[in-house]
Design an enzyme around this catalytic site. Structure first.
Site, mmCIF file in Angstrom:
data_model
loop_
_atom_site.group_PDB
_atom_site.id
_atom_site.type_symbol
_atom_site.label_atom_id
_atom_site.label_comp_id
_atom_site.label_asym_id
_atom_site.label_seq_id
_atom_site.Cartn_x
_atom_site.Cartn_y
_atom_site.Cartn_z
ATOM 1 N N LYS A 1 -13.086 5.077 1.313
ATOM 2 C CA LYS A 1 -12.183 4.175 2.037
ATOM 3 C C LYS A 1 -12.956 3.555 3.197
ATOM 4 C CE LYS A 1 -7.584 4.243 4.260
ATOM 5 N NZ LYS A 1 -6.421 5.093 4.608
ATOM 6 N N SER B 1 -2.003 3.517 2.897
ATOM 7 C CA SER B 1 -3.029 2.529 3.150
ATOM 8 C C SER B 1 -4.303 2.753 2.328
ATOM 9 C CB SER B 1 -3.398 2.534 4.639
ATOM 10 O OG SER B 1 -3.996 3.767 4.989
ATOM 11 N N SER C 1 -0.790 8.152 3.699
ATOM 12 C CA SER C 1 -1.727 7.203 3.082
ATOM 13 C C SER C 1 -2.618 7.728 1.963
ATOM 14 C CB SER C 1 -2.599 6.561 4.147
ATOM 15 O OG SER C 1 -1.879 5.524 4.743
HETATM 16 N N1 GLN Z 1 2.520 3.897 5.885
HETATM 17 C C1 GLN Z 1 2.262 4.593 7.104
HETATM 18 C C2 GLN Z 1 1.952 3.603 8.195
HETATM 19 O O1 GLN Z 1 2.038 2.458 7.945
HETATM 20 C C3 GLN Z 1 1.172 5.601 6.926
HETATM 21 C C4 GLN Z 1 -0.193 5.043 7.008
HETATM 22 C C5 GLN Z 1 -1.269 6.088 6.945
HETATM 23 O O2 GLN Z 1 -1.038 7.238 6.552
HETATM 24 N N2 GLN Z 1 -2.457 5.699 7.349
HETATM 25 O O3 GLN Z 1 1.633 3.933 9.282
#
Ligand code: GLN
Length: 515
Positions: free
Chosen positions: A79, A154, A178
């Site tokens: 990532k 994400s 995420s």
């Molecule tokens: N969807 C969540 C957010 O927008 C989690 C994102 C994450 O775990 N990086 O913050």
């Protein structure tokens, strides 16, 4: 069977038995990327030459009988928020478009020491803020099961890369879901470790008290293999815990006897799609048939999870992202744009009859910060910075941030109480299967609600794993989530593996995966 379809564990066995080479493997996955990534867009950057050179070097060392690392010759996708020395790390943001970190993140150093082949950097929501990978400043990743849908986020690129067989292993991060949410939506396995299990050194920070790095792969066994390499204490991250790292790749194979599962009453309320509920309930029946006992439990404060998370995460983000000012880090606006921005603002202020100096309009440094941040950050990141700054400001701190911290403690207490009665909590990952690209981009609240079942684990600091337990309408994967007490990753992996031994959902592959 095509090499691309095989699990990392199988590929490693082939490599160790001399039945394939790292170059052959790397070529297979690069070819899959070449053929399908123009549609999937999982990768932001692939360094074909470097990957092949590295693979050739590992093959040569293998032939020479030299000692090799745990992942010797296996391609791994990363990532794009993990610092890779001398190589661009954008975090999905224009802000870091040209950022080549001067050092490796600890997990990257560990992967290199394990002789993994780093095949490329995967797409993500900007600064990991989002649940669909649509907040990337560069491209929108598609779900390999249906190209009109999101892979989740994400870590959407990391999950799509596995689902599309563009890499056998990938590394993501999970602040509020995420890793688990994209794993669930892409029909793969992904694990968010306990806070402190994996070093965050070199991870571009979003919300430091919630962020964890973790593995994504096709199977629980592969996930165990990768976690074994990633986990461990690191003096460079004071929040990493000094506890021995179990041999996950071995213990994963031991079935759990007398497993006590907790089914959270509040998970089965309004909003949960019938097909997801059905798949989760059937998965629970599979566990029953394997000897588990199942009990209804309650996490009464879970309903405040999303609200609490969307205070705490933006607060931490607003402070973490202060460093991107065009001087310490990040994009800097150019003179021309700066001048025209100042001139514009002056004109607006003059027209409104307000004194220019009151807005520091005559201070070019302040304007340089403003303009650089305005250009470098995308809309969701700006929204979070504003939310966080507001919630932390004098007068609101107690009402929002402090309150959220108190609720966070209650959520953790709920988990402690639940784990006094059960070994694992079982439930859905998301309320529904993958949504359409574009469906939620203009409605941040509905995007935030996707995190309903995942944020509590981050708030409590416990680990969780997601893996496929069925398919819904349109052949879209449905994920199952298990959560465990702190530092019980072994239990998560063993339980997931047990399920995968009894079912074949994890072996179903997206249409683009060669037979
Ligand atoms: N969807 C969540 C957010 O927008 C989690 C994102 C994450 O775990 N990086 O913050």
């Amino acid at each position: 069977m095509s090499l691309a379809r095989q699990s990392a564990t199988e590929l490693l066995a082939l490599l160790n038995a001399g039945q394939t080479t790292s170059v052959a493997l790397t070529e297979t996955f690069l070819d899959q990327i070449k053929q399908h990534d123009p549609q999937v867009k999982a990768f932001l950057r692939v360094d074909q030459q470097a990957a092949l050179a590295r693979a050739a070097d590992i093959d040569q060392r293998r032939r020479a009988g030299k000692p090799l690392g745990r992942l010797a010759g296996l391609p791994v996708a990363i990532k794009d928020l993990l610092c890779t020395k001398g190589e661009i790390t954008t975090c999905g943001s224009k802000m870091l478009e040209h950022f080549a970190p001067p050092y490796d993140a600890t997990v990257i150093a560990k992967l290199k020491a394990a002789d993994a082949v780093l095949i490329g950097k995967t797409n993500m929501d900007e600064f990991a803020m989002g649940g669909s990978t649509e907040n990337s400043a560069y491209q929108k990743t598609a779900n390999p099961w249906d190209l009109e849908r999101t892979p989740g986020g994400s870590s959407g690129g990391a999950a799509a890369a596995i689902a599309a067989a563009m890499a056998p292993l990938s590394v993501g991060s999970d602040t509020g879901g995420s890793i688990r949410q994209p794993a669930g939506l892409c029909g793969i396995t992904g694990l968010k470790p306990t806070y402190g299990r994996v070093s965050r050194y070199g991870l571009v920070a979003f919300a430091s008290s919630l962020d964890q790095i973790g593995p994504l792969a096709q199977t629980a066994e592969d996930t165990a293999l990768l976690l074994e390499v990633l986990a461990g204490h690191d003096p460079l991250d004071s929040t990493s815990i000094d506890r021995p790292v179990p041999k996950y790749s071995e213990t994963v194979k031991q079935p759990l006897k007398g497993l006590r599962l907790g089914l959270v009453r509040e998970h089965f309320g309004p909003g949960l799609e019938a097909e997801v509920e059905q798949a989760v309930r059937s998965a629970v029946d599979v566990y029953r048939s394997l000897g588990a006992t199942v009990k209804d439990i309650s996490l009464p404060h879970g309903k405040y999870g999303v609200a609490t998370y969307y205070i705490i995460a933006p607060c931490e983000a607003s402070s973490n992202l202060a460093r991107y000012d065009g001087v310490h880090y990040g994009h800097r606006t150019d003179e021309k744009k700066l001048e025209s921005a100042i001139a514009q603002r002056r004109a607006t202020l003059q027209a409104a009859g307000r004194h220019a100096e009151s807005e520091a309009v005559d201070n070019p440094l302040v304007w340089m910060y403003r303009q650089s941040r305005a250009e470098g950050f995308g809309p969701e990141v700006k929204r979070r910075i504003m939310l966080g700054t507001y919630a932390l400001s004098a007068g609101y701190y107690d009402a929002y941030y402090l309150k959220a911290l108190k609720v966070r403690r209650l959520i953790r207490n709920d988990y402690d109480a639940a784990f006094a009665e059960v070994d694992l909590i079982v439930g859905p990952v998301t309320t529904a299967t993958a949504f359409k690209l574009g469906e939620k981009v203009n409605d941040p609240l509905s995007m935030y609600l996707v995190d309903l079942y995942t944020v509590s684990a981050n708030l409590a600091g416990v680990g969780g794993i997601a893996f496929p337990c069925g398919f819904g309408a349109g052949g879209l994967p449905i994920g199952l989530q298990l959560q465990a007490p702190p530092f019980e990753e072994e239990r998560l992996l063993r339980a997931a593996h047990m399920f995968q031994q009894a079912t074949d959902w994890h072996q179903r592959r997206a249409p683009m995966v060669p037979a």
